[in-house]
Design an enzyme around this catalytic site. Sequence first.
Site, PDB file in Angstrom:
ATOM      1  N   ASP A   1      25.310 -62.572   7.096  1.00 49.44           N
ATOM      2  CA  ASP A   1      25.206 -61.208   6.575  1.00 49.44           C
ATOM      3  C   ASP A   1      26.032 -60.292   7.476  1.00 49.44           C
ATOM      4  OD1 ASP A   1      24.101 -58.628   5.591  1.00 49.44           O
ATOM      5  OD2 ASP A   1      22.524 -59.886   4.728  1.00 49.44           O
TER       6      ASP A   1
ATOM      7  N   LYS B   1      34.989 -55.880  -3.253  1.00 42.47           N
ATOM      8  CA  LYS B   1      35.560 -56.928  -2.389  1.00 42.47           C
ATOM      9  C   LYS B   1      34.606 -58.107  -2.179  1.00 42.47           C
ATOM     10  CE  LYS B   1      38.018 -55.626   1.299  1.00 42.47           C
ATOM     11  NZ  LYS B   1      38.430 -54.798   2.464  1.00 42.47           N
TER      12      LYS B   1
ATOM     13  N   ALA C   1      24.963 -65.474  -7.277  1.00 41.09           N
ATOM     14  CA  ALA C   1      24.017 -64.510  -7.839  1.00 41.09           C
ATOM     15  C   ALA C   1      24.769 -63.528  -8.710  1.00 41.09           C
ATOM     16  CB  ALA C   1      23.312 -63.765  -6.706  1.00 41.09           C
TER      17      ALA C   1
ATOM     18  N   TYR D   1      30.194 -52.468  -9.577  1.00 44.02           N
ATOM     19  CA  TYR D   1      29.210 -53.550  -9.425  1.00 44.02           C
ATOM     20  C   TYR D   1      29.297 -54.508 -10.612  1.00 44.02           C
ATOM     21  CZ  TYR D   1      24.645 -55.787  -8.683  1.00 44.02           C
ATOM     22  OH  TYR D   1      23.626 -56.696  -8.472  1.00 44.02           O
TER      23      TYR D   1
END
Length: 330
Positions: free
Chosen positions: A35, A95, A118, A149
């Site tokens: 992350d 990105k 996902a 998105y």
Amino acid sequence: MPIMKRILITGAAGFLGSHLCDRFIKEGYLVIGMDNLITGDLKNIEHLFKLENFEFYHHDITKFVHVPGKLDYILHFASPASPIDYLKIPIQTLKVGSLGTHNLLGLARVKKARILIASTSEVYGDPLVHPQTEEYYGNVNTIGPRGVYDEAKRFQESITMAYHTFHGVETRIVRIFNTYGPRMRLNDGRVIPAFIGQAIRGEDLTIFGDGMQTRSFCYVDDQVEGIFRLLHSDYVYPVNIGNPDEITIKDFAEEIIKLTGTNQKVVYHPLPINDPLQRQPDISKAKELLGWEAKVGRAEGMKITYEYFKSLSPEELSKEEHKDFSNYIK
């Protein structure tokens, strides 16, 4: 003794990513969390740091991704997922869905690992078909504010299928519908943390539009179970995972007032651009292919979620902004 399977989970410090780390640890996997913490929070996974079968890389997957050693599986869950986040960091959102997905598919190819990406119900946009089946192509405004998105996720699906058909990479695609539970971030623009946060603070509940738009909420444990089963299935095309129990936002606000025992007013504001008016998954495929359906009812799931938010410190509850993106916006 069997060799433990090794899995990379991106977006590991996020809401869903952290619950997936928990599940795969419980199943006896060696878990590598990754992350860049742009929207994730280490406190979601700090309980795992002491474990031998968990390691964490603080890394941005839009840069080259290297993981030494063998890798059996990759779960790609890195992405801002709340409207407030992706409107503030639109380029990073695009990105991570494009360059980040490309990097991970390349890694999966080299490692001969199976990768699950996902995706989201947002690929359906503001749907003209109800409920939404996987065959529906969607109604998305590519240049609207939410397009960063929606289109990142649509591209992500396309490049994943291209790697599957062209390179023979083992791929899986989950289309996630509204999911909730402990570790959601307050004030991230999504309706459940927004309503609960407002109720706990004694503020009026804010509804955007007339409140007749619908959502279908899936408890996080159900969502994780669906993802787990899909990863281990043989199906390469997208699968909806969500709870088809649909409710209007107006009725949901009333449920929150009842759950929290508060007596707030409900106030109405204009609906944001391209906000979907209906959201309900058709889960026939998940039932047939995975033997999966949501088990946790909204009353039970919301009770657990409310207890989680109540356990937060007064300081956390009163924070208006939960993320500072200034370091990422150049």
